[in-house]
Design a protein around this motif. Sequence first.
Motif, PDB file in Angstrom:
ATOM      1  N   LEU A  31       0.701  -1.178   0.136  1.00  5.15           N
ATOM      2  CA  LEU A  31       0.007   0.003   0.066  1.00  5.15           C
ATOM      3  C   LEU A  31       0.920   1.116   0.035  1.00  5.15           C
ATOM      4  O   LEU A  31       0.545   2.139  -0.801  1.00  5.15           O
ATOM      5  N   LEU A  32       1.787   1.040   0.850  1.00  6.56           N
ATOM      6  CA  LEU A  32       2.711   2.334   0.899  1.00  6.56           C
ATOM      7  C   LEU A  32       3.515   2.731  -0.720  1.00  6.56           C
ATOM      8  O   LEU A  32       3.367   3.909  -1.098  1.00  6.56           O
ATOM      9  N   ILE A  33       3.925   1.550  -1.295  1.00  9.28           N
ATOM     10  CA  ILE A  33       4.673   1.668  -2.539  1.00  9.28           C
ATOM     11  C   ILE A  33       3.777   2.279  -3.568  1.00  9.28           C
ATOM     12  O   ILE A  33       3.884   3.142  -4.390  1.00  9.28           O
ATOM     13  N   LEU A  34       2.367   1.722  -3.494  1.00  7.85           N
ATOM     14  CA  LEU A  34       1.259   2.026  -4.464  1.00  7.85           C
ATOM     15  C   LEU A  34       1.078   3.498  -4.148  1.00  7.85           C
ATOM     16  O   LEU A  34       0.692   4.292  -5.300  1.00  7.85           O
ATOM     17  N   GLY A  35       0.838   3.858  -2.913  1.00  6.84           N
ATOM     18  CA  GLY A  35       0.253   5.220  -2.672  1.00  6.84           C
ATOM     19  C   GLY A  35       1.298   6.150  -3.059  1.00  6.84           C
ATOM     20  O   GLY A  35       0.970   7.564  -3.655  1.00  6.84           O
ATOM     21  N   VAL A  36       2.450   6.231  -2.652  1.00  3.29           N
ATOM     22  CA  VAL A  36       3.631   7.016  -2.981  1.00  3.29           C
ATOM     23  C   VAL A  36       3.932   6.728  -4.805  1.00  3.29           C
ATOM     24  O   VAL A  36       3.805   8.267  -5.202  1.00  3.29           O
ATOM     25  N   VAL A  77      -4.816   8.465   0.440  1.00  2.00           N
ATOM     26  CA  VAL A  77      -5.713   7.617   1.193  1.00  2.00           C
ATOM     27  C   VAL A  77      -4.840   5.984   0.898  1.00  2.00           C
ATOM     28  O   VAL A  77      -4.741   5.346   2.270  1.00  2.00           O
ATOM     29  N   THR A  78      -4.346   5.551   0.032  1.00  5.46           N
ATOM     30  CA  THR A  78      -3.492   4.232  -0.174  1.00  5.46           C
ATOM     31  C   THR A  78      -2.525   4.166   0.753  1.00  5.46           C
ATOM     32  O   THR A  78      -2.352   3.236   1.607  1.00  5.46           O
ATOM     33  N   ALA A  79      -1.597   5.235   0.664  1.00  4.65           N
ATOM     34  CA  ALA A  79      -0.395   5.426   1.457  1.00  4.65           C
ATOM     35  C   ALA A  79      -0.797   5.492   3.141  1.00  4.65           C
ATOM     36  O   ALA A  79      -0.160   4.873   3.797  1.00  4.65           O
ATOM     37  N   ALA A  95      -9.032   2.754  -2.798  1.00  2.00           N
ATOM     38  CA  ALA A  95      -8.694   3.837  -3.407  1.00  2.00           C
ATOM     39  C   ALA A  95      -7.497   3.534  -4.675  1.00  2.00           C
ATOM     40  O   ALA A  95      -7.422   4.496  -5.479  1.00  2.00           O
ATOM     41  N   ALA A  96      -6.652   2.509  -4.150  1.00  2.95           N
ATOM     42  CA  ALA A  96      -5.460   2.488  -5.171  1.00  2.95           C
ATOM     43  C   ALA A  96      -6.240   1.801  -6.557  1.00  2.95           C
ATOM     44  O   ALA A  96      -5.586   2.028  -7.708  1.00  2.95           O
ATOM     45  N   LEU A  97      -7.487   1.407  -6.512  1.00  4.56           N
ATOM     46  CA  LEU A  97      -7.983   0.964  -7.777  1.00  4.56           C
ATOM     47  C   LEU A  97      -8.765   1.985  -8.665  1.00  4.56           C
ATOM     48  O   LEU A  97      -8.822   1.824  -9.751  1.00  4.56           O
ATOM     49  N   PHE A 133      -3.190  -6.344 -10.417  1.00  3.09           N
ATOM     50  CA  PHE A 133      -2.008  -6.524  -9.134  1.00  3.09           C
ATOM     51  C   PHE A 133      -2.788  -6.048  -7.893  1.00  3.09           C
ATOM     52  O   PHE A 133      -2.582  -6.704  -6.824  1.00  3.09           O
ATOM     53  N   ILE A 134      -3.506  -4.849  -8.106  1.00  2.00           N
ATOM     54  CA  ILE A 134      -3.945  -4.283  -6.704  1.00  2.00           C
ATOM     55  C   ILE A 134      -5.027  -5.438  -6.343  1.00  2.00           C
ATOM     56  O   ILE A 134      -5.187  -5.634  -5.096  1.00  2.00           O
ATOM     57  N   VAL A 135      -5.951  -5.805  -7.212  1.00  2.00           N
ATOM     58  CA  VAL A 135      -6.822  -6.977  -6.619  1.00  2.00           C
ATOM     59  C   VAL A 135      -6.075  -8.032  -6.076  1.00  2.00           C
ATOM     60  O   VAL A 135      -6.495  -8.714  -5.052  1.00  2.00           O
ATOM     61  N   TRP A 136      -5.019  -8.542  -6.690  1.00  2.00           N
ATOM     62  CA  TRP A 136      -4.221  -9.727  -6.203  1.00  2.00           C
ATOM     63  C   TRP A 136      -3.632  -9.362  -4.725  1.00  2.00           C
ATOM     64  O   TRP A 136      -3.732 -10.135  -3.892  1.00  2.00           O
ATOM     65  N   ALA A 137      -3.055  -8.381  -4.759  1.00  2.00           N
ATOM     66  CA  ALA A 137      -2.496  -7.743  -3.485  1.00  2.00           C
ATOM     67  C   ALA A 137      -3.561  -7.773  -2.259  1.00  2.00           C
ATOM     68  O   ALA A 137      -3.186  -7.835  -1.202  1.00  2.00           O
TER      69      ALA A 137
END
Length: 158
Positions: A31-36, A77-79, A95-97, A133-137
């Motif tokens: 989540l942190l990696i995706l958010g940043v 929000v993701t981070a 939020a990442a999606l 990827f986000i759904v899998w994670a």
Amino acid sequence: MGGTAHAALGRLMRAAVRRLGKQLGRRGRVLLILGVGKICYGAGFIVEPPPPRGLELLTMMCGLASWAWLWIVCGTVTAASAFLRVGRDRWGFVAALVPPTVWATAYAVSFLAGEYSRGIFPFIWYATSHVAFIVWASRVPEEAPVLTARRGAERRPG
């Protein structure tokens, strides 16, 4: 800064990173990696918006610099969700999606309407490298079982 002080600072930083990694866990790190990444991607649209080729569905509503805020807010929000417990972090994955789904949809519509023949490729890229990827994670458990030497036996790390 002398060599000894520099080495001590290096050890301190490595310890802080290890401690943060343990606090975040597997899902939190993702989540942190995706958010940043989303925050940076959105900031790029503000600093210098690219040509809107294939994103006409979005630019009919507002400019890409405005759409950048979707990436930035969802990235924030993701981070921030990286620091929540498993189960409470679901809104970070939702939020990442949102931004890549919006972008994928815009490219798909542009391709299907015949406005941007290359639109199928960014659509596939967003649908696989981002959305899938986000759904899998989001479904990866915090601790995955570790297989031992015995066939089929498993144990939890720790």
